[in-house]
Write an enzyme that holds these catalytic residues in place. Structure first.
Site, PDB file in Angstrom:
ATOM      1  N   LYS A 177       1.839  -3.119   6.672  1.00 41.99           N
ATOM      2  CA  LYS A 177       2.217  -3.338   5.269  1.00 41.99           C
ATOM      3  C   LYS A 177       3.727  -3.139   5.096  1.00 41.99           C
ATOM      4  O   LYS A 177       4.399  -3.906   4.413  1.00 41.99           O
ATOM      5  CB  LYS A 177       1.456  -2.365   4.349  1.00 41.99           C
ATOM      6  CG  LYS A 177      -0.017  -2.641   4.238  1.00 41.99           C
ATOM      7  CD  LYS A 177      -0.297  -3.950   3.517  1.00 41.99           C
ATOM      8  CE  LYS A 177      -1.769  -4.141   3.230  1.00 41.99           C
ATOM      9  NZ  LYS A 177      -2.057  -5.391   2.510  1.00 41.99           N
ATOM     10  N   SER A 199       0.825  -1.210   0.000  1.00 37.83           N
ATOM     11  CA  SER A 199       0.000   0.000   0.000  1.00 37.83           C
ATOM     12  C   SER A 199       0.856   1.254   0.000  1.00 37.83           C
ATOM     13  O   SER A 199       1.955   1.268   0.565  1.00 37.83           O
ATOM     14  CB  SER A 199      -0.877   0.005   1.252  1.00 37.83           C
ATOM     15  OG  SER A 199      -1.440   1.277   1.445  1.00 37.83           O
ATOM     16  N   TYR A 207      -2.085   0.476  10.237  1.00 34.73           N
ATOM     17  CA  TYR A 207      -2.345  -0.344   9.035  1.00 34.73           C
ATOM     18  C   TYR A 207      -1.135  -0.242   8.092  1.00 34.73           C
ATOM     19  O   TYR A 207      -0.604  -1.245   7.631  1.00 34.73           O
ATOM     20  CB  TYR A 207      -3.610   0.158   8.326  1.00 34.73           C
ATOM     21  CG  TYR A 207      -3.672  -0.241   6.876  1.00 34.73           C
ATOM     22  CD1 TYR A 207      -3.275   0.640   5.868  1.00 34.73           C
ATOM     23  CD2 TYR A 207      -4.082  -1.511   6.507  1.00 34.73           C
ATOM     24  CE1 TYR A 207      -3.290   0.268   4.545  1.00 34.73           C
ATOM     25  CE2 TYR A 207      -4.100  -1.887   5.168  1.00 34.73           C
ATOM     26  CZ  TYR A 207      -3.705  -1.001   4.202  1.00 34.73           C
ATOM     27  OH  TYR A 207      -3.717  -1.382   2.889  1.00 34.73           O
TER      28      TYR A 207
HETATM   29  C1  WQD Z   1      -9.946   8.868   0.904  1.00 39.44           C
HETATM   30  C2  WQD Z   1     -10.182  10.330   1.166  1.00 39.44           C
HETATM   31  C3  WQD Z   1     -10.550  10.847   3.479  1.00 39.44           C
HETATM   32  C4  WQD Z   1     -14.381   8.748   3.782  1.00 39.44           C
HETATM   33  C5  WQD Z   1      -6.971   4.133   1.803  1.00 39.44           C
HETATM   34  C6  WQD Z   1      -7.214   2.939   2.643  1.00 39.44           C
HETATM   35  C7  WQD Z   1      -6.012   2.114   2.876  1.00 39.44           C
HETATM   36  C8  WQD Z   1      -5.101   2.060   1.689  1.00 39.44           C
HETATM   37  C9  WQD Z   1      -4.823   3.447   1.130  1.00 39.44           C
HETATM   38  C10 WQD Z   1      -4.952   0.312   0.051  1.00 39.44           C
HETATM   39  C11 WQD Z   1      -9.468  10.803   2.423  1.00 39.44           C
HETATM   40  C12 WQD Z   1     -11.784  11.168   2.646  1.00 39.44           C
HETATM   41  C13 WQD Z   1     -13.189   9.258   3.305  1.00 39.44           C
HETATM   42  C14 WQD Z   1     -15.431   9.623   4.169  1.00 39.44           C
HETATM   43  C15 WQD Z   1     -14.036  11.498   3.562  1.00 39.44           C
HETATM   44  N1  WQD Z   1      -5.667   1.273   0.659  1.00 39.44           N
HETATM   45  N2  WQD Z   1     -13.034  10.612   3.201  1.00 39.44           N
HETATM   46  N3  WQD Z   1     -15.209  10.968   4.046  1.00 39.44           N
HETATM   47  O1  WQD Z   1      -7.572   7.171   3.730  1.00 39.44           O
HETATM   48  O2  WQD Z   1      -6.593   7.446   1.411  1.00 39.44           O
HETATM   49  O3  WQD Z   1      -6.576   5.214   2.579  1.00 39.44           O
HETATM   50  O4  WQD Z   1      -6.080   3.964   0.759  1.00 39.44           O
HETATM   51  O5  WQD Z   1      -3.976  -0.212   0.483  1.00 39.44           O
HETATM   52  O6  WQD Z   1      -6.544   0.827   3.151  1.00 39.44           O
HETATM   53  O7  WQD Z   1      -7.693   3.424   3.886  1.00 39.44           O
HETATM   54  O8  WQD Z   1      -8.733   6.227   1.671  1.00 39.44           O
HETATM   55  O9  WQD Z   1     -11.112   6.062   1.059  1.00 39.44           O
HETATM   56  O10 WQD Z   1     -10.455   6.099   3.537  1.00 39.44           O
HETATM   57  O11 WQD Z   1     -10.234   8.163   2.128  1.00 39.44           O
HETATM   58  O12 WQD Z   1     -13.863  12.720   3.473  1.00 39.44           O
HETATM   59  O13 WQD Z   1     -16.538   9.215   4.625  1.00 39.44           O
HETATM   60  O14 WQD Z   1     -11.570  10.550   1.406  1.00 39.44           O
HETATM   61  O15 WQD Z   1     -10.329  11.852   4.456  1.00 39.44           O
HETATM   62  O16 WQD Z   1      -9.023  12.105   2.150  1.00 39.44           O
HETATM   63  P1  WQD Z   1      -7.328   6.626   2.383  1.00 39.44           P
HETATM   64  P2  WQD Z   1     -10.201   6.565   2.139  1.00 39.44           P
END
Ligand code: WQD
Length: 311
Positions: free
Chosen positions: A124, A95, A120
């Site tokens: 990884k 990741s 997390y």
């Molecule tokens: C994306 C953006 C949130 C939900 C993920 C996975 C992790 C890894 C890397 C693969 C962020 C914003 C989210 C919501 C929001 N995946 N958000 N409201 O945090 O980049 O990490 O990708 O290995 O497993 O967690 O992804 O989809 O959680 O959030 O504003 O209800 O959307 O703050 O900026 P993230 P995410």
């Protein structure tokens, strides 16, 4: 093989429908080495693609032992049984979270790792180091570590898509559930970041392109490659509001949102330099944001309540 902690057999039934193949599927927990041994005895395995692990960032910060045991302990159990059966090839689902807060953007594979902002990402990172050390110590071992950025979307058939248990923690499953009115509105975690519209920027990669990256990695692995790392991303960053708007356009449905405070462990911007995978793996991205949202809407509108509960 899956312990079904966050998945059901229905998705595998649909894989068989789509491919026209009967993919042998086993409900096994990787910590159960005897069950692993039975599987390795029954099937000649040439390479393991290791996707298994818990991946909720917030949960990982509150349940360290569960994440270390599930993500790292189970990986060691798998690697031990692989060694017992002389299986030396692994493709690992890593990741972008291993990079932590970017010191430069776009991030290439030389970017420093280990400064993870959440547990997390640390799991990884540790698993990457374990695989690298095994490949160094045992020269017949080969590993390809694929650093996913933000996988989103669904299979074009509308039969396969992301269906997390409970309220989604990830952005796009949450957005698509708002669009089908399973959830009321999107909460945007902060709009005061140093980004074009103040909301966080991520590199959203179409999940089918991501899958093709694994096929390319499998071909590459045959070349006795030792241990190699590749980013799987698009090189483009989109904000939270960009994504909500793109989904509204693709679905024709409104995605109302309200701005809240920042989420613990979040970073402002994260996007890839994915040129190494394109060059070394011959992996070419095919799909863009609009298509990603269209296919995600096709999945969600066909399956408003997700997969059928396992019969
Ligand atoms: C994306 C953006 C949130 C939900 C993920 C996975 C992790 C890894 C890397 C693969 C962020 C914003 C989210 C919501 C929001 N995946 N958000 N409201 O945090 O980049 O990490 O990708 O290995 O497993 O967690 O992804 O989809 O959680 O959030 O504003 O209800 O959307 O703050 O900026 P993230 P995410």
């Amino acid at each position: 093989m899956d312990n079904l902690a966050n998945a059901g057999m229905d998705s595998m039934r649909r894989v068989n429908e789509i491919t026209g193949k009967q993919v042998p599927t086993f409900s096994i927990d990787m910590l159960d080495k005897d069950a692993l041994r039975d599987l390795f005895k029954k099937h000649k395995i040439l390479c393991v693609m290791h996707f298994a692990g818990l991946k909720t960032v917030e949960e990982s910060c509150n349940k360290p032992l569960l994440y270390y045991k599930t993500n790292i302990g189970a990986t060691i159990s798998l690697l031990e049984v692989m060694k017992e059966f002389g299986v030396y090839n692994m493709i690992f689902s890593s990741s972008a979270a291993v990079y932590g807060s970017p010191t430069y953007l776009p991030m290439d594979e030389k970017h420093p790792v280990g400064g993870c902002t959440n547990l997390y990402g640390k799991t990884k990172y540790f698993i990457e180091e374990i695989i690298k050390d095994i490949c160094t110590a045992e020269n017949q071992s080969n590993g390809v570590l694929l650093r996913y950025f933000n996988p989103v979307g669904a299979h074009v058939s509308g039969k396969l898509g992301e269906d997390p248990q409970g309220v989604p923690s990830k952005l796009m499953p949450y957005v698509s559930q708002v669009a089908v009115r399973r959830l009321k509105e999107l909460t945007v975690y902060g709009d005061n970041y140093d980004t074009p519209d103040g909301t966080e920027v991520r590199d959203y990669i179409y999940v089918v392109d991501l899958a093709q990256g694994h096929v390319a990695a499998l071909k590459y692995l045959k070349k006795d490659c030792g241990c190699k790392v590749f980013n799987l991303g698009t090189g483009k960053g989109f904000s939270v509001i960009d994504m909500a708007k793109a989904f509204e356009t693709a679905s024709g449905k409104r995605v109302p949102y309200q701005i809240a405070g920042r989420r613990e462990g979040d970073i402002a911007s994260c996007y890839a330099d994915a040129s190494l995978a394109e060059k070394e793996l011959g992996w070419a991205l095919k799909l863009d944001l609009a298509k990603m949202c269209e296919d995600l809407w096709h999945w969600q509108s066909n399956n408003p309540t997700g997969f059928r509960p396992d019969s």
